[in-house]
Design an enzyme around this catalytic site. Structure first.
Site, PDB file in Angstrom:
ATOM      1  N   LYS C 190       0.837  -1.208   0.000  1.00 56.36           N
ATOM      2  CA  LYS C 190       0.000   0.000   0.000  1.00 56.36           C
ATOM      3  C   LYS C 190       0.877   1.265   0.000  1.00 56.36           C
ATOM      4  CE  LYS C 190      -3.589   2.725   0.415  1.00 56.36           C
ATOM      5  NZ  LYS C 190      -3.377   3.726   1.378  1.00 56.36           N
ATOM      6  N   GLU C 197       1.006   6.827  -6.571  1.00 56.45           N
ATOM      7  CA  GLU C 197      -0.104   7.805  -6.626  1.00 56.45           C
ATOM      8  C   GLU C 197       0.437   9.235  -6.679  1.00 56.45           C
ATOM      9  OE1 GLU C 197      -3.151   7.220  -3.490  1.00 56.45           O
ATOM     10  OE2 GLU C 197      -2.841   9.345  -3.043  1.00 56.45           O
TER      11      GLU C 197
END
Lengths: 326, 326, 326, 326
Positions: C190, C197
Site C-alpha cells: 500500500k 499515486e
C-alpha cells in the site's frame, strides 16, 4: 596531549601522524599489526588492545575511534566505554549516523563519560592540508581537547578571510574547525556536507557529459564541436564562477586521460547521502538536486532497472513498439 | 466523405479501416505497394501517388498525412500543397512539432489551402476502441471534416459521464475528440499528453522497481518480502486510486511473464517528451517529474555515462576510492 | 462474521457499513459518541470501549483498528492486545509504517495473537465501489477472515479481465484484494501504491501546468493558445493512453471550475510518500519521479525556501544581481 | 591594440578598463552618455556611434559587442557588419545563444568579416581578478586578438598548476582563456559553465536549507540543533571537499546576515540554464541535477502553481481532503 587512536586506515593513520607532527603523543591500535608497526615507525606508541591503550593514556583518557560507520564503530565505542570512567573522553571521528551519536552520548553520560562526534573532511589530502572538522559534544569536553583539534585543522593558511566576517565570530571556524552543537551536531553537519558534495559532483558530471556529447560522432558534423575537456576544466579553474576544489580534481584527472578510461563509472555511495535525504524528508525540505545526485549513483551501478523493462512492456502494450534484447 | 490517406502504417492503415467501417471512402497511398494492397482488400481505392490521389478525391479535397514526424511529413505536406487549391484541406495526423504546424498553416493559407493538425492517441487499439483526437485548425475546416472525426472517435461508449460536467459544454469532448484551437493547438495538446504519459509510466516503473527490490535476495532475509508483482498489478486495477489503462497494460505484461524477460529495457523516446520540456521551459513552468521521466529513458540506453566516470575520478582524487573496471 | 471496529471516521464507518450490507455484524467504537450513534442507526452494535467490545465478539475475536497512523494506532493495538488471547485476530487497517507491523506481529505472536495489516485504497468512494485491499499476515489468520475481505472488496464488477492472466492465478486479486505476504507486506504494498499515486498526480499536475502556461497572457499573443482545460481532461478520458481514475477526478474538478479557485494548492503529504523513498534508498533503487512528486508537495507549502534566498545572495555576490524584497 | 567596445554596463565598462590598464586602447560607445563619459575619464576614446567608432579604429578593425543576449546584440552585430569589410573582426562577448553565433559567423564570412564569440565568466570581480574566457572562431582571427585576451585573462596568479597536466598542453588554458573551437564553441562552453553553476548553487542552497530546517522550532526540541550557518559556511571553506568560490560568496553573505533577510528569494534565470537543458536533450544526455536546479528557480518565482491546485482538487476528489484557501 596524549590521544589513543583506534583504526589506522587511510584517515586514522594520517590523523595520528598530523597530531604527532604538532607535538602530541599518539597511542595506536588497529586489527592489522602492519598498520600499527607503520605508525610506531613514525613515532607512535603501540597498544595491544583497548584495555592496554587505556593504561597508556593520561587521565582523563582521550580515545579517538576512526572506523567506518556501522557495527564496527558501535562495538568499538562500547568496548572503550567499558574501560572508561568519569571524565574520560570518547571521540568518534568516523562517518556515524548522527542519531547514533545522540543515543551513545546519552548512554555514556550515565557513566560520566564524555562523548564527542567529529565529522572530518579532507580525504587523503588531510595530512598535508589539514582536516576540516565539524564537532559535536558538550562544551567542556570539546574545550578540553581543543589543542588536538587545532593541530589537526588546516589553520588560516593562504585562504583569504571572508569579507564581512565580524571580528567577534568564533575564530575556530577560520582555522578550519567548529563546535557545531551538542552530540550528533558534528556528524549532522558533516552529513549535509556530503550531501552537498554529491550534488556538486553530479553538477560537474552532467556538465562534462553535455560537453562530451557535443563532441560525439553521433551528432551530424555541422552540429558537433570537438571540445578539449582537459583545457575546459583547466580554464574554469581560473577566474570562473564555478572554480572549486572538486573542479581542481576533475582537471587533474582529465589532464591524465581525457577519456577517463581507468574508471569504471560504478559509483559508490556512503550512507551520508542517503541520511541527508532522510533529514530533508523529516524536515519536509525539498532537495531535488541532492536526491538526483544520489540516485544517479544508484543508477550507475545497474545495467537495466526492472522499471526500464516495464516501460518497454507498456510501450509494446499500447503502441506495438518492440524493445527486445538483441 | 472521401478522404485521401497517405501513410498506411500501424496508425494510418487502421484509420482508413475505421473510416470505411463507418461508411466513408478512403483513397490510399503508401510507398509500400503491399500496404496499399492490404487496404484495397479491405475496400479502399488505391492511388499511385499524390497527384493521382487528388484526381480521385472530391472537391474540396481532403488529404490526411499519417507519417512519422520529421522530414518525410514535411515533404509530403509540401507535395500535397502543390496539387491543392483554394478550399482544399490538408490534415497532418502524425506527431509533428506544433510550431511546424503554425508555420505550415500560414504558408498554405496564402494559397487558400486549409491546414488541420490532429494529435491522435490510442495506439494499436484505436481500430477497435476508437481514436482520441486533439485537433487544431480553422473552425470552418474542422467543422467540414467533423463527420470523419466523429467516425474515428470512440464515442460515449461505456465510460461514465464526468460528474459536474455542465450540459452546455462541447459535446465532442465526450465523444473523444476536441477542437483545441488554431493550427498547432492539436499537436500541442497531444505533445503534453505524451509528456504526461512518460511521467505516469515512470511512476509505475519506479513503484514496481521498489516492489521488485524488496523481493531481491540482496536484502537480508528478515527484510525481504517475496511479492507477487502480477497479483499486485491486478489488484490495483480494482478499486484503487491508481487504476489506469497503463496499469491494465502493465498487469497484462506481468501476467504473461513476471520477470519481463522479453523486454530489453532500452526505452526509446519520441520527440514529444523533449518538446514538452521545451514548452515548460519557454513558459518557465517547473516540470521535474516529466523531465525525470524523459531522462530515465535516455539513461536506460547507455551503459555508463561519461559523467559516471568523472564521479569515480573525483572520488579517487579526494578519497583514494578505487572504482576501476574489472 | 462478527467484527469489532475501532475508529469510525471516513474510512472506518463505511467499512462497517459495507460489511453489514453483506450480512456481517459490526461491533463499533469511537471516541466520538456521535460516530457510534450514526453506525448504530445503520444497524451496528455499540461498544463502550475495547474491553466491552471484546465481550460482544465471538471467539476468536476479530478486531479491526481503523485509525490514522502513529501513536493512536500504536496505543489502540496495545490496548486490544491486552484483552486478547490465543487465536484472536487484530487487524490494522490504517496507514501504518510496515516496519511497525513487523514489530507488532512479532510481539503479539508471543501471546498467540494473530496480527494482520491491511492497506486500503478507495477513499471516500469505497462504500459504493468497494475497497482495494493489500493484506499482510499469517495465512491461517488471513484465510479465517477471508469472508470479510471478500465483502469489502469491489469484486469483479465491470472491469474487464486482464488478457493473458493465467487461470491458475490467485482469484482474489481479480476480486480486488490480495494476500501480499507476512505481516508488513500489506502496508508495504500500500505504501508503494501511494508513492506511485504521488507520481501519477504530479505528472498530471505538471501537464496541466504546461497547458495553463500556454494559455497565459504572459506569452506574446502569437505564441499563445487559449486552451479549454476542462475539455482536454474530458477528451483524454476517452480512448487516450493516459486515461485513469485520477484523470476522471481531475476532469470532474475542472468541469466544476476550470480555475480551481476553491483550492489552496498547499498540498499535504501523508507518511507513505516519504516511506516509499526510504524504501527505495534502502534498496538502492533510483526513484526520481516519486521523489520529485513528494518534494513538489513540500515546496507547495512554503512561500520561499531559505535556499532560494541563498541563491539570490550568491547571485548578488558574483554578479551584482539585485533580488530584494519589494 | 585598439578595440572598439559597444555596451559599457557592468561587464563592458570593466573590460575596457582592464584592457587600458594593460596598455591597449579602447574606443567606446553606449546608449547612455554617462557611461561613455565615465570611461573617457578613465582614458578611453569616445565614439558617437558605430560608424564613428569604425573611423577611429585601425585596420583590421576590432569590435567588441558587450550587450545582453537577444535582439539588441543581433541588431548591434548587424550594424557593425554594415560598416565592416574584409578582414575586420567582430567579437560578441555577451551571453548569446551559440546557434546564433554559428549563423552570424556564416553570414559575416560571406563579406570576409571574421566573427568571434567569447563567453566570459567572472562577474563583477573580473576587473580585479581577470576574466575567464571561452572563445570560439577561426584560428587566424583568434590569434590576431590574442594580446587582448591575454590582457583580460587572470593569468597564472596564485592558483596552483594542475598536477599531471602535460607540458605540451595549450598554455592559454592556464592563463584563464581557451580557444574552444569554431564560432559558437565559446558560447557553448560558457553555456554549459552556467548550467553547472546553477547545479552547484542549488546543491549549496539545498544543503543550507536542511541545516536551517534542523534549527527550526517546527521540530521538537530533542530533534533540533541550533546551528550557526555562518560558521559552517566558513569552516567548509577550509580544507573541506566542498570548498569553492560560490561557497566563499555564501560565507560572505551569511557573515553579514545569517537570515539573509535582504534577499527576496525570487531567483532569476538567464537563458543559458535553459539552453543547457536543450543541449542535453538534443544529445539525449540525462541532466537531472542541472534541470532540477533550473526548475527550482522557476518555482521560486511563483506563489502556487496551477498544478498544486490540481493536486488539491484530486485529493479532495478521492479522499475528501480539504485544502482550501483560508
Amino acid at each position: 596531549m596524549k590521544i589513543g587512536i583506534i583504526g589506522l586506515g587511510r584517515m586514522g593513520g594520517n590523523i595520528a601522524r598530523r597530531l604527532m607532527r604538532a607535538g602530541h603523543e599518539a597511542v595506536v591500535f588497529d586489527r592489522e599489526q602492519k598498520a600499527i608497526d607503520a605508525l610506531v615507525a613514525d613515532g607512535a606508541i603501540a597498544a595491544s588492545g583497548i584495555e592496554d591503550m587505556k593504561g597508556k593514556l593520561d587521565s582523563p583518557a582521550i580515545f579517538w575511534s576512526m572506523l567506518p560507520a556501522g557495527d564496527i564503530t558501535e562495538q568499538t565505542v562500547t568496548a572503550i566505554a567499558e574501560v572508561c570512567g568519569e571524565g574520560d573522553i570518547v571521540i568518534d571521528g568516523g562517518n556515524s549516523f548522527y542519531k547514533d551519536d545522540v543515543r551513545r552520548a546519552k548512554a555514556l553520560a550515565e557513566k560520566g563519560i564524555r562523548y564527542i562526534d567529529v565529522g572530518t573532511s579532507g580525504g587523503v589530502w588531510g595530512l598535508e592540508r589539514g582536516y576540516c572538522m565539524m564537532i559535536g559534544g558538550d562544551k567542556d569536553a570539546v574545550d578540553h581537547v581543543d589543542p588536538m583539534f587545532a593541530a589537526l585543522a588546516p589553520g588560516l593558511g593562504t585562504i583569504p578571510r571572508t569579507p564581512g566576517r565580524p571580528e567577534g565570530d568564533d575564530a575556530r571556524a577560520e582555522q578550519g574547525y567548529i563546535h557545531a552543537g551538542p552530540a550528533g551536531a558534528g556528524h549532522f553537519v558533516k552529513m549535509v556536507h556530503n550531501g552537498i558534495e554529491y550534488g556538486l559532483m553530479q553538477a560537474y558530471a552532467e556538465g562534462f557529459d553535455i560537453l562530451k556529447g557535443k563532441s560525439s560522432d553521433k551528432l551530424v558534423e555541422e552540429e558537433r564541436f570537438d571540445l578539449n575537456l582537459t583545457d575546459i576544466a583547466e580554464v574554469w579553474r581560473r577566474g570562473s564562477v564555478i572554480s572549486s576544489w572538486l573542479l581542481d580534481l576533475s582537471a587533474s584527472a582529465l589532464a591524465k586521460d581525457m577519456q577517463l578510461e581507468a574508471f569504471s563509472g560504478n559509483v559508490a555511495d556512503s550512507g551520508e547521502g542517503q541520511w541527508t535525504i532522510d533529514a530533508a524528508m523529516e524536515e519536509k525540505v525539498p532537495a531535488n538536486v541532492l536526491t538526483a545526485a544520489l540516485f544517479a549513483r544508484y543508477r550507475s551501478r545497474v545495467d537495466h532497472t526492472f522499471g526500464d523493462k516495464l516501460l518497454s512492456a507498456m510501450r509494446y502494450g499500447f503502441g506495438g513498439h518492440v524493445e527486445i534484447p538483441q
